[in-house]
Design a protein around this motif. Sequence first.
Motif, PDB file in Angstrom:
ATOM      1  N   LEU A 120       0.829  -1.231  -0.096  1.00  0.00           N
ATOM      2  CA  LEU A 120       0.065   0.027  -0.053  1.00  0.00           C
ATOM      3  C   LEU A 120       0.959   1.188   0.254  1.00  0.00           C
ATOM      4  O   LEU A 120       1.584   1.436   0.846  1.00  0.00           O
ATOM      5  CB  LEU A 120      -0.879   0.013   1.082  1.00  0.00           C
ATOM      6  CG  LEU A 120      -1.761   1.285   1.322  1.00  0.00           C
ATOM      7  CD1 LEU A 120      -2.862   1.244   0.250  1.00  0.00           C
ATOM      8  CD2 LEU A 120      -2.401   1.209   2.626  1.00  0.00           C
ATOM      9  N   GLY A 121       0.632   2.164  -0.974  1.00  0.00           N
ATOM     10  CA  GLY A 121       1.035   3.423  -0.998  1.00  0.00           C
ATOM     11  C   GLY A 121       2.434   3.528  -1.911  1.00  0.00           C
ATOM     12  O   GLY A 121       3.289   4.558  -1.896  1.00  0.00           O
ATOM     13  N   HIS A 122       2.782   2.506  -2.386  1.00  0.00           N
ATOM     14  CA  HIS A 122       4.127   2.447  -3.162  1.00  0.00           C
ATOM     15  C   HIS A 122       3.928   2.887  -4.440  1.00  0.00           C
ATOM     16  O   HIS A 122       2.662   2.799  -4.729  1.00  0.00           O
ATOM     17  CB  HIS A 122       4.556   0.890  -3.272  1.00  0.00           C
ATOM     18  CG  HIS A 122       5.423   0.802  -1.891  1.00  0.00           C
ATOM     19  ND1 HIS A 122       6.712   0.388  -1.885  1.00  0.00           N
ATOM     20  CD2 HIS A 122       5.061   0.701  -0.534  1.00  0.00           C
ATOM     21  CE1 HIS A 122       7.117   0.039  -0.526  1.00  0.00           C
ATOM     22  NE2 HIS A 122       6.185   0.395   0.242  1.00  0.00           N
ATOM     23  N   PHE A 123       4.887   3.295  -5.176  1.00  0.00           N
ATOM     24  CA  PHE A 123       4.725   3.868  -6.518  1.00  0.00           C
ATOM     25  C   PHE A 123       4.599   3.030  -7.685  1.00  0.00           C
ATOM     26  O   PHE A 123       5.394   2.195  -8.034  1.00  0.00           O
ATOM     27  CB  PHE A 123       5.725   4.891  -6.782  1.00  0.00           C
ATOM     28  CG  PHE A 123       5.862   5.638  -5.491  1.00  0.00           C
ATOM     29  CD1 PHE A 123       7.448   6.026  -5.224  1.00  0.00           C
ATOM     30  CD2 PHE A 123       5.085   6.515  -4.881  1.00  0.00           C
ATOM     31  CE1 PHE A 123       7.615   6.559  -4.122  1.00  0.00           C
ATOM     32  CE2 PHE A 123       5.479   7.228  -3.690  1.00  0.00           C
ATOM     33  CZ  PHE A 123       6.812   7.308  -3.387  1.00  0.00           C
ATOM     34  N   PRO A 176      -6.185   1.616 -12.691  1.00  0.00           N
ATOM     35  CA  PRO A 176      -5.481   0.837 -11.656  1.00  0.00           C
ATOM     36  C   PRO A 176      -5.899   1.242 -10.146  1.00  0.00           C
ATOM     37  O   PRO A 176      -6.520   2.156  -9.955  1.00  0.00           O
ATOM     38  CB  PRO A 176      -3.947   1.338 -11.916  1.00  0.00           C
ATOM     39  CG  PRO A 176      -3.979   1.873 -13.217  1.00  0.00           C
ATOM     40  CD  PRO A 176      -5.316   2.510 -13.490  1.00  0.00           C
ATOM     41  N   HIS A 177      -5.756   0.043  -9.541  1.00  0.00           N
ATOM     42  CA  HIS A 177      -6.334   0.359  -8.121  1.00  0.00           C
ATOM     43  C   HIS A 177      -5.438   1.345  -7.266  1.00  0.00           C
ATOM     44  O   HIS A 177      -5.814   1.900  -5.987  1.00  0.00           O
ATOM     45  CB  HIS A 177      -6.220  -1.026  -6.991  1.00  0.00           C
ATOM     46  CG  HIS A 177      -5.110  -1.661  -7.231  1.00  0.00           C
ATOM     47  ND1 HIS A 177      -4.026  -1.595  -6.214  1.00  0.00           N
ATOM     48  CD2 HIS A 177      -4.242  -2.215  -8.119  1.00  0.00           C
ATOM     49  CE1 HIS A 177      -3.170  -2.233  -6.279  1.00  0.00           C
ATOM     50  NE2 HIS A 177      -3.223  -2.773  -7.498  1.00  0.00           N
ATOM     51  N   THR A 178      -4.302   1.688  -7.674  1.00  0.00           N
ATOM     52  CA  THR A 178      -3.422   2.599  -7.197  1.00  0.00           C
ATOM     53  C   THR A 178      -4.073   4.082  -7.228  1.00  0.00           C
ATOM     54  O   THR A 178      -3.342   5.008  -6.690  1.00  0.00           O
ATOM     55  CB  THR A 178      -1.952   2.676  -7.796  1.00  0.00           C
ATOM     56  OG1 THR A 178      -2.060   2.899  -9.069  1.00  0.00           O
ATOM     57  CG2 THR A 178      -1.394   1.417  -7.265  1.00  0.00           C
ATOM     58  N   PHE A 179      -5.207   4.232  -7.681  1.00  0.00           N
ATOM     59  CA  PHE A 179      -5.852   5.714  -7.671  1.00  0.00           C
ATOM     60  C   PHE A 179      -6.944   5.817  -6.709  1.00  0.00           C
ATOM     61  O   PHE A 179      -7.571   6.897  -6.750  1.00  0.00           O
ATOM     62  CB  PHE A 179      -6.412   5.921  -9.142  1.00  0.00           C
ATOM     63  CG  PHE A 179      -5.152   6.409 -10.158  1.00  0.00           C
ATOM     64  CD1 PHE A 179      -4.754   5.317 -11.044  1.00  0.00           C
ATOM     65  CD2 PHE A 179      -4.790   7.612 -10.271  1.00  0.00           C
ATOM     66  CE1 PHE A 179      -3.795   5.586 -11.925  1.00  0.00           C
ATOM     67  CE2 PHE A 179      -3.512   8.039 -11.155  1.00  0.00           C
ATOM     68  CZ  PHE A 179      -3.442   6.924 -12.089  1.00  0.00           C
ATOM     69  N   GLU A 232      -7.600   5.700  -0.741  1.00  0.00           N
ATOM     70  CA  GLU A 232      -6.654   5.266   0.313  1.00  0.00           C
ATOM     71  C   GLU A 232      -5.383   4.966  -0.098  1.00  0.00           C
ATOM     72  O   GLU A 232      -4.433   5.316   0.566  1.00  0.00           O
ATOM     73  CB  GLU A 232      -7.373   3.709   0.778  1.00  0.00           C
ATOM     74  CG  GLU A 232      -6.762   3.084   1.941  1.00  0.00           C
ATOM     75  CD  GLU A 232      -6.728   1.526   1.792  1.00  0.00           C
ATOM     76  OE1 GLU A 232      -6.843   0.770   2.925  1.00  0.00           O
ATOM     77  OE2 GLU A 232      -7.538   1.137   0.868  1.00  0.00           O
ATOM     78  N   TRP A 233      -5.322   4.504  -1.390  1.00  0.00           N
ATOM     79  CA  TRP A 233      -3.752   4.586  -1.822  1.00  0.00           C
ATOM     80  C   TRP A 233      -3.313   5.769  -1.955  1.00  0.00           C
ATOM     81  O   TRP A 233      -1.953   5.885  -1.491  1.00  0.00           O
ATOM     82  CB  TRP A 233      -3.874   3.786  -3.109  1.00  0.00           C
ATOM     83  CG  TRP A 233      -2.642   3.176  -3.631  1.00  0.00           C
ATOM     84  CD1 TRP A 233      -1.577   3.924  -4.089  1.00  0.00           C
ATOM     85  CD2 TRP A 233      -2.223   1.941  -3.512  1.00  0.00           C
ATOM     86  NE1 TRP A 233      -0.282   2.906  -4.362  1.00  0.00           N
ATOM     87  CE2 TRP A 233      -0.664   1.638  -3.945  1.00  0.00           C
ATOM     88  CE3 TRP A 233      -2.666   0.742  -3.192  1.00  0.00           C
ATOM     89  CZ2 TRP A 233       0.026   0.621  -4.085  1.00  0.00           C
ATOM     90  CZ3 TRP A 233      -2.061  -0.536  -3.251  1.00  0.00           C
ATOM     91  CH2 TRP A 233      -0.543  -0.619  -3.646  1.00  0.00           C
ATOM     92  N   ALA A 245      -1.906   7.011   1.389  1.00  0.00           N
ATOM     93  CA  ALA A 245      -0.875   6.390   1.792  1.00  0.00           C
ATOM     94  C   ALA A 245       0.261   6.792   0.953  1.00  0.00           C
ATOM     95  O   ALA A 245       1.525   6.793   1.517  1.00  0.00           O
ATOM     96  CB  ALA A 245      -1.231   4.995   1.751  1.00  0.00           C
ATOM     97  N   GLN A 246       0.075   7.094  -0.355  1.00  0.00           N
ATOM     98  CA  GLN A 246       1.325   7.260  -1.304  1.00  0.00           C
ATOM     99  C   GLN A 246       1.895   8.719  -1.046  1.00  0.00           C
ATOM    100  O   GLN A 246       3.078   8.850  -0.626  1.00  0.00           O
ATOM    101  CB  GLN A 246       0.802   7.206  -2.708  1.00  0.00           C
ATOM    102  CG  GLN A 246       2.129   7.501  -3.688  1.00  0.00           C
ATOM    103  CD  GLN A 246       1.256   7.311  -5.108  1.00  0.00           C
ATOM    104  OE1 GLN A 246       1.094   6.048  -5.446  1.00  0.00           O
ATOM    105  NE2 GLN A 246       1.134   8.448  -5.682  1.00  0.00           N
ATOM    106  N   ARG A 273       3.887   8.383   2.173  1.00  0.00           N
ATOM    107  CA  ARG A 273       5.306   7.956   1.654  1.00  0.00           C
ATOM    108  C   ARG A 273       6.350   8.984   1.287  1.00  0.00           C
ATOM    109  O   ARG A 273       7.295   8.781   1.422  1.00  0.00           O
ATOM    110  CB  ARG A 273       4.890   6.699   1.045  1.00  0.00           C
ATOM    111  CG  ARG A 273       6.143   5.868   0.718  1.00  0.00           C
ATOM    112  CD  ARG A 273       6.106   4.564   0.149  1.00  0.00           C
ATOM    113  NE  ARG A 273       7.228   3.704  -0.039  1.00  0.00           N
ATOM    114  CZ  ARG A 273       7.708   3.561  -1.318  1.00  0.00           C
ATOM    115  NH1 ARG A 273       7.011   4.141  -2.049  1.00  0.00           N
ATOM    116  NH2 ARG A 273       8.865   2.981  -1.305  1.00  0.00           N
TER     117      ARG A 273
END
Lengths: 227, 170
Positions: free
Chosen positions: A129-132, B131-134, B137-138, B141-142, B145
Amino acid sequence: MANHSQLGFQDASSPIMEELIQFHDHALMVALAICSLVLYLLTLMLTEKLSSSTVDAQEIELVWTILPAMVLITLALPSLRILYMMDEINEPDLTLKAIGHQWYWTYEYTDFKDLTFDSYMIPTADLPLGHFRLLEVDHRVIVPTGSTVRVIVTADDVLHSWAVPSLGVKTDAIPGRLNQTSFFATRPGVYYGQCSEICGANHSFMPIVVESAPLPNFEHWSSSLSS
Amino acid sequence: MLASRVFSLVGRRSISTSLCLRAHGHGVVKAEDYTLPAYVDRRDVPLPEVAFVRDLSAQQQALKEKEKASWSALSVDEKVELYRIKFNETYAEMNKGTNEWKTILGGVFFFLGFTGIILIWQKHFMYGPIPHTFSEEWLSAQTKRMLDMRVNPVEGISAQWDFDKNEWKK
């Protein structure tokens, strides 16, 4: 790494990149001046404040030859200065080989011991989670902060290019050829880059991650891996 | 029939050639239209080579005779008529803009709208999910980070976060 809609450069993490950013600012100012002049002349012409019935144009011809020549010199001098600065003999403390394959990088640290490893992108489905996305790799290139690092770049199969924007590095990886570049990481951090020469289906999925760590940390890492 | 046709064609050729001979003295080539004096309505050519109206009617010829006398004897309408004999358009008519820009702008908007429709159709009917990275929550977290890693600390994102107060700088 860049923000989601970032247009400008990432913050410099090497002195060469700082110089390049300053030069880019300078070049953009020159471009702004030229565009303003052109826009002004265009407005004059469109509102009919400039006539076109000129028969003898010696003065203006002289002006629009000398002025552009001066502009070009204004651009060329800083540019060549940085170009030569990049080629200065800088006696690197560490030499690192980056070998491009389809579709991953291999790094070799062979100054003291034989340390070789592959660096694959972490697939999106496996990202913590949270990685690029499309940027993280399983094994990063660790370098010591504040040391000049020489990188020898080559490729195993097709053309690739080893690029890390915030370090100001981009060097083509050509099969059968060794290209040399160097950088100096001024601050600790993690710097991301992506393969910059089209190399097949997964060209967008072989990123480069350079982690600049203080020297003791680097030494600890390299000794733990190569033993 | 053929002979008379040939004769009329040759005759026409010889007449135009003889005209050229009379004009230039050596007449090999027919005088092209663009080499003859012409009338033109241009801002930077205030006095064209010829008058606009070449063949004057009887009434116009009488007016030209009257022009040779004192001009104060001419009425306004006569002066305008003399002007129109000499010139086609006035400067005002010549310089007047058209309404072309409205057509152009309309065309531009039309094609922009059409492109927009294509893009909307593509998003709705063609593309898969992003993608689920959008997800929210992500992304949070991103961002956290990125700040923890001090990404771009000089002028970028980490320079806009107040690490003491744990909030974005005002």
